[in-house]
Design a protein around this motif. Structure first.
Motif, PDB file in Angstrom:
ATOM      1  N   GLU A 127       0.751  -1.259  -0.118  1.00  0.00           N
ATOM      2  CA  GLU A 127      -0.087   0.017  -0.057  1.00  0.00           C
ATOM      3  C   GLU A 127       0.639   1.367  -0.047  1.00  0.00           C
ATOM      4  OE1 GLU A 127      -3.281   2.146   3.012  1.00  0.00           O
ATOM      5  OE2 GLU A 127      -2.999   0.112   2.610  1.00  0.00           O
ATOM      6  N   LEU A 128       2.168   1.096   0.574  1.00  0.00           N
ATOM      7  CA  LEU A 128       2.799   2.505   0.758  1.00  0.00           C
ATOM      8  C   LEU A 128       3.795   2.654  -0.413  1.00  0.00           C
ATOM      9  CD1 LEU A 128       3.550   2.504   4.808  1.00  0.00           C
ATOM     10  CD2 LEU A 128       1.604   3.489   3.307  1.00  0.00           C
ATOM     11  N   ASP A 129       4.264   1.573  -0.995  1.00  0.00           N
ATOM     12  CA  ASP A 129       5.237   1.940  -2.114  1.00  0.00           C
ATOM     13  C   ASP A 129       4.597   1.764  -3.451  1.00  0.00           C
ATOM     14  OD1 ASP A 129       4.881  -0.824  -2.169  1.00  0.00           O
ATOM     15  OD2 ASP A 129       7.160  -1.408  -1.918  1.00  0.00           O
ATOM     16  N   SER A 130       3.381   1.344  -3.628  1.00  0.00           N
ATOM     17  CA  SER A 130       2.787   1.059  -4.772  1.00  0.00           C
ATOM     18  C   SER A 130       3.358   0.127  -5.649  1.00  0.00           C
ATOM     19  CB  SER A 130       2.493   2.425  -5.591  1.00  0.00           C
ATOM     20  OG  SER A 130       1.525   2.385  -6.618  1.00  0.00           O
ATOM     21  N   ARG A 131       3.710  -1.021  -4.982  1.00  0.00           N
ATOM     22  CA  ARG A 131       4.448  -2.059  -5.744  1.00  0.00           C
ATOM     23  C   ARG A 131       3.760  -3.519  -5.519  1.00  0.00           C
ATOM     24  NH1 ARG A 131       8.873  -0.238  -8.319  1.00  0.00           N
ATOM     25  NH2 ARG A 131       9.641  -2.307  -8.741  1.00  0.00           N
ATOM     26  N   VAL A 132       3.872  -4.361  -6.246  1.00  0.00           N
ATOM     27  CA  VAL A 132       3.469  -5.826  -6.073  1.00  0.00           C
ATOM     28  C   VAL A 132       4.697  -6.642  -5.861  1.00  0.00           C
ATOM     29  CG1 VAL A 132       2.058  -7.892  -6.880  1.00  0.00           C
ATOM     30  CG2 VAL A 132       1.466  -5.436  -7.375  1.00  0.00           C
ATOM     31  N   HIS A 133       4.926  -7.370  -4.600  1.00  0.00           N
ATOM     32  CA  HIS A 133       6.006  -8.008  -4.312  1.00  0.00           C
ATOM     33  C   HIS A 133       5.919  -9.356  -4.418  1.00  0.00           C
ATOM     34  CE1 HIS A 133       8.035  -4.446  -2.418  1.00  0.00           C
ATOM     35  NE2 HIS A 133       6.683  -3.990  -2.180  1.00  0.00           N
ATOM     36  N   VAL A 134       6.951 -10.094  -4.801  1.00  0.00           N
ATOM     37  CA  VAL A 134       6.946 -11.475  -5.116  1.00  0.00           C
ATOM     38  C   VAL A 134       7.736 -12.122  -4.212  1.00  0.00           C
ATOM     39  CG1 VAL A 134       7.338 -13.436  -6.852  1.00  0.00           C
ATOM     40  CG2 VAL A 134       6.651 -11.109  -7.529  1.00  0.00           C
ATOM     41  N   VAL A 135       7.224 -13.120  -3.383  1.00  0.00           N
ATOM     42  CA  VAL A 135       7.927 -13.925  -2.486  1.00  0.00           C
ATOM     43  C   VAL A 135       8.015 -15.763  -2.880  1.00  0.00           C
ATOM     44  CG1 VAL A 135       7.864 -14.813  -0.205  1.00  0.00           C
ATOM     45  CG2 VAL A 135       7.331 -12.476  -0.384  1.00  0.00           C
ATOM     46  N   ARG A 136       9.064 -16.167  -2.782  1.00  0.00           N
ATOM     47  CA  ARG A 136       9.348 -17.530  -2.784  1.00  0.00           C
ATOM     48  C   ARG A 136       8.935 -18.184  -1.342  1.00  0.00           C
ATOM     49  NH1 ARG A 136      13.745 -18.344  -4.786  1.00  0.00           N
ATOM     50  NH2 ARG A 136      12.881 -18.750  -7.258  1.00  0.00           N
ATOM     51  N   TRP A 137       7.888 -19.184  -1.207  1.00  0.00           N
ATOM     52  CA  TRP A 137       7.615 -19.577  -0.168  1.00  0.00           C
ATOM     53  C   TRP A 137       7.662 -21.111   0.044  1.00  0.00           C
ATOM     54  CZ3 TRP A 137       5.770 -18.594   4.527  1.00  0.00           C
ATOM     55  CH2 TRP A 137       5.373 -19.712   5.414  1.00  0.00           C
ATOM     56  N   THR A 151       6.019  -2.295 -10.089  1.00  0.00           N
ATOM     57  CA  THR A 151       5.111  -1.397 -10.038  1.00  0.00           C
ATOM     58  C   THR A 151       3.509  -1.932 -10.230  1.00  0.00           C
ATOM     59  OG1 THR A 151       5.243  -0.501 -12.298  1.00  0.00           O
ATOM     60  CG2 THR A 151       6.700   0.569 -10.740  1.00  0.00           C
ATOM     61  N   ALA A 152       2.537  -1.262  -9.240  1.00  0.00           N
ATOM     62  CA  ALA A 152       1.259  -1.641  -9.213  1.00  0.00           C
ATOM     63  C   ALA A 152       0.503  -1.183 -10.369  1.00  0.00           C
ATOM     64  CB  ALA A 152       0.751  -1.292  -7.984  1.00  0.00           C
ATOM     65  N   THR A 153       0.941  -0.321 -11.075  1.00  0.00           N
ATOM     66  CA  THR A 153       0.278   0.225 -12.322  1.00  0.00           C
ATOM     67  C   THR A 153       1.398   0.155 -13.349  1.00  0.00           C
ATOM     68  OG1 THR A 153       0.608   2.645 -11.727  1.00  0.00           O
ATOM     69  CG2 THR A 153      -1.346   1.579 -11.179  1.00  0.00           C
ATOM     70  N   ALA A 154       0.927   0.736 -14.653  1.00  0.00           N
ATOM     71  CA  ALA A 154       2.116   0.978 -15.680  1.00  0.00           C
ATOM     72  C   ALA A 154       3.106   2.033 -15.394  1.00  0.00           C
ATOM     73  CB  ALA A 154       1.274   1.307 -17.066  1.00  0.00           C
ATOM     74  N   ASP A 155       2.368   3.072 -14.778  1.00  0.00           N
ATOM     75  CA  ASP A 155       3.380   4.142 -14.161  1.00  0.00           C
ATOM     76  C   ASP A 155       3.912   4.145 -12.818  1.00  0.00           C
ATOM     77  OD1 ASP A 155       2.970   5.343 -16.708  1.00  0.00           O
ATOM     78  OD2 ASP A 155       1.033   6.081 -16.253  1.00  0.00           O
ATOM     79  N   GLU A 156       4.998   4.565 -12.634  1.00  0.00           N
ATOM     80  CA  GLU A 156       5.610   4.766 -11.128  1.00  0.00           C
ATOM     81  C   GLU A 156       4.807   6.004 -10.400  1.00  0.00           C
ATOM     82  OE1 GLU A 156       7.164   3.618  -7.981  1.00  0.00           O
ATOM     83  OE2 GLU A 156       8.305   2.756  -9.525  1.00  0.00           O
ATOM     84  N   VAL A 157       3.773   5.652  -9.503  1.00  0.00           N
ATOM     85  CA  VAL A 157       3.272   6.687  -8.830  1.00  0.00           C
ATOM     86  C   VAL A 157       3.149   6.600  -7.410  1.00  0.00           C
ATOM     87  CG1 VAL A 157       1.459   7.273 -10.623  1.00  0.00           C
ATOM     88  CG2 VAL A 157       1.017   5.376  -9.148  1.00  0.00           C
ATOM     89  N   LEU A 212       6.109 -11.586 -12.419  1.00  0.00           N
ATOM     90  CA  LEU A 212       4.927 -10.896 -12.862  1.00  0.00           C
ATOM     91  C   LEU A 212       5.254 -10.021 -13.926  1.00  0.00           C
ATOM     92  CD1 LEU A 212       3.321  -9.954  -9.632  1.00  0.00           C
ATOM     93  CD2 LEU A 212       2.696 -12.108 -10.995  1.00  0.00           C
ATOM     94  N   GLU A 213       4.090 -10.094 -14.881  1.00  0.00           N
ATOM     95  CA  GLU A 213       4.445  -9.255 -16.178  1.00  0.00           C
ATOM     96  C   GLU A 213       3.099  -8.181 -16.244  1.00  0.00           C
ATOM     97  OE1 GLU A 213       4.115  -9.607 -20.962  1.00  0.00           O
ATOM     98  OE2 GLU A 213       4.747 -11.049 -19.839  1.00  0.00           O
ATOM     99  N   HIS A 214       3.329  -7.039 -16.385  1.00  0.00           N
ATOM    100  CA  HIS A 214       2.222  -6.150 -16.408  1.00  0.00           C
ATOM    101  C   HIS A 214       1.451  -5.976 -17.646  1.00  0.00           C
ATOM    102  CE1 HIS A 214       0.032  -2.240 -17.188  1.00  0.00           C
ATOM    103  NE2 HIS A 214      -0.423  -2.140 -15.564  1.00  0.00           N
ATOM    104  N   LEU A 215       0.209  -6.088 -17.833  1.00  0.00           N
ATOM    105  CA  LEU A 215      -0.588  -6.095 -19.115  1.00  0.00           C
ATOM    106  C   LEU A 215      -1.421  -4.958 -19.204  1.00  0.00           C
ATOM    107  CD1 LEU A 215      -1.742  -9.973 -19.301  1.00  0.00           C
ATOM    108  CD2 LEU A 215       0.297  -8.798 -20.181  1.00  0.00           C
ATOM    109  N   ALA A 216      -2.287  -4.684 -18.507  1.00  0.00           N
ATOM    110  CA  ALA A 216      -3.259  -3.570 -18.583  1.00  0.00           C
ATOM    111  C   ALA A 216      -3.626  -2.765 -17.362  1.00  0.00           C
ATOM    112  CB  ALA A 216      -4.379  -4.262 -19.282  1.00  0.00           C
TER     113      ALA A 216
END
Length: 398
Positions: A230-240, A254-260, A319-323
């Motif tokens: 929520e605070l860095d506007s990113r989606v993180h990947v963890v190997r469990w 980044t959680a969207t196409a642009d760094e915001v 993860l690959e951003h699509l839209a």
């Protein structure tokens, strides 16, 4: 009544919740899975600030957190005519409870944002909370002074135990301490070995995330976990690692196409599990591979006001951003409504500040949701829960 309509229960903020809102409790919505059209079904239950809902199939029960300074968990029986009957309410052990997860026939997990306590609430055979609870407190801070002055448990996710297949790990996303807290539990508590420790802080080290992440919601895909920051506007990947109960942070996008960062605040995160003939996919299972695509991950973004679509690549490690698809003002929670037979899959998003629900059709080839044009006005909607009403009716008629 033999119609294709699906039942959605929508949680809202109310005048007696914290924060306040103009909702009237749990709203009932009828959804047409062929077109995405929605119809107002009225108020199903009046209860303070039902900001998150979870479903228990046997017996059909909905668990609701009442988001207030003194938090409570309330249970409702769901009837075949789509009415709700309150079963009981218990304290959650903290303030501002914001998430509940049904963990099996004996318990539910509640996260209390204000003090960071994760509470396991025992439930009876009738679905009602018994009043027996186990409170798991925590300590720690993060670098964002006004948001990370202490622990803020925001949600939980379930990971499978590779060593003891009958057991599970409960992962709690802590926005205040930048980590996934890990607890060991059994869906049927008496199945835990006699010498197994009671779930408690420190039982497992959990998974540290980069400082300033602000983990809000997480979703498990086999041996990978995806976390909305929520605070860095990113989606993180963890190997469990399901044997040791630990994880390794692999990276983020980044959680969207642009760094915001600083202007956008990701909220809900969910996997689009593909239809695989002859196989039921349980939570925690790996997203199955297909010849079309490996699967999709959706993230709602408040600020950018979009739902972002990501492709799951490299067996879940990338993860690959699509839209980015617009979904109204301040999209909070959303759900994927599965189509039956020839019906398409839809995504229904709750635009908290737009006071409306919005339905989107998920393209079967790309996995990207597109606006159907259908809207339904609901005051401050913050959670959308599909309920299998036809199954409930069949059981009542048996």
């Amino acid at each position: 009544m033999d119609t294709p309509r699906r039942l959605l229960l929508v949680g809202t903020y109310t005048p007696d919740s914290d924060p306040r809102g103009e909702g009237r409790g749990i709203h009932r919505v009828w959804f047409d899975p062929r077109t995405g059209a929605m119809t107002d079904g009225g108020v199903a239950a009046r209860t303070p600030g039902p900001s998150f809902l979870a479903y228990r199939p046997e017996p059909p029960t909905v668990y609701v957190v009442n988001e207030r300074a003194e938090g409570t968990l309330t249970a409702f029986r769901v009837h075949g005519d789509a009415t709700l009957t309150e079963l009981g309410s218990v304290p959650t052990g903290g303030g501002s409870p914001c998430h509940v997860r049904y963990l099996g026939p004996r318990q539910a997990a509640v996260t209390n944002y204000a003090n960071g306590v994760v509470t396991l609430v025992s439930t009876g055979e009738d679905g009602a909370p018994t009043g027996v609870t186990l409170e798991l407190a925590h300590q720690g801070t993060g670098p964002v002074a006004d948001r990370q002055e202490g622990p803020h448990a925001h949600s939980t996710a379930v990971a499978l135990d590779s060593f003891e297949p009958g057991n599970r790990y409960l992962l709690a996303a802590d926005l205040g301490t930048d980590e996934l807290r890990a607890y060991h539990y059994s869906p049927v508590p008496e199945q835990l070995a006699e010498d197994a420790p009671e779930p408690r802080e420190g039982s497992f080290p959990g998974v540290p995330l980069p400082p300033g992440t602000g983990p809000r919601h997480a979703v498990v895909n086999g041996d990978h976990v995806y976390v909305a920051g929520e605070l860095d506007s990113r989606v993180h990947v963890v190997r469990w690692d399901g044997v040791s109960g630990t994880g390794e942070h692999l990276g983020s996008v980044t959680a969207t196409a642009d760094e915001v960062s600083g202007k956008n605040f990701p909220a809900e995160i969910a996997l689009h599990r593909l239809k695989v003939e002859g196989r039921e996919i349980a939570e925690g299972d790996a997203l199955p591979l297909t010849s079309t695509y490996e699967g999709r991950l959706y993230v709602s973004n408040r600020g950018a006001d979009v739902v972002s679509t990501f492709a799951v690549r490299d067996g879940g490690a990338r993860l690959e951003h699509l839209a980015d698809t617009p979904v109204g003002a301040w999209p909070r929670h959303f759900t994927v409504v599965r189509g039956h037979r020839d019906e398409p899959d839809h995504l229904v998003a709750a635009a908290q500040n737009g006071d409306e629900l919005m339905s989107l059709r998920i393209d079967p080839d790309t996995g990207i949701p597109a606006d159907t044009g259908h809207r339904l006005g609901v005051p401050v909607p913050v959670c959308v829960l599909p309920v299998p009403i036809k199954r409930i009716r069949r059981a009542e008629g048996a």
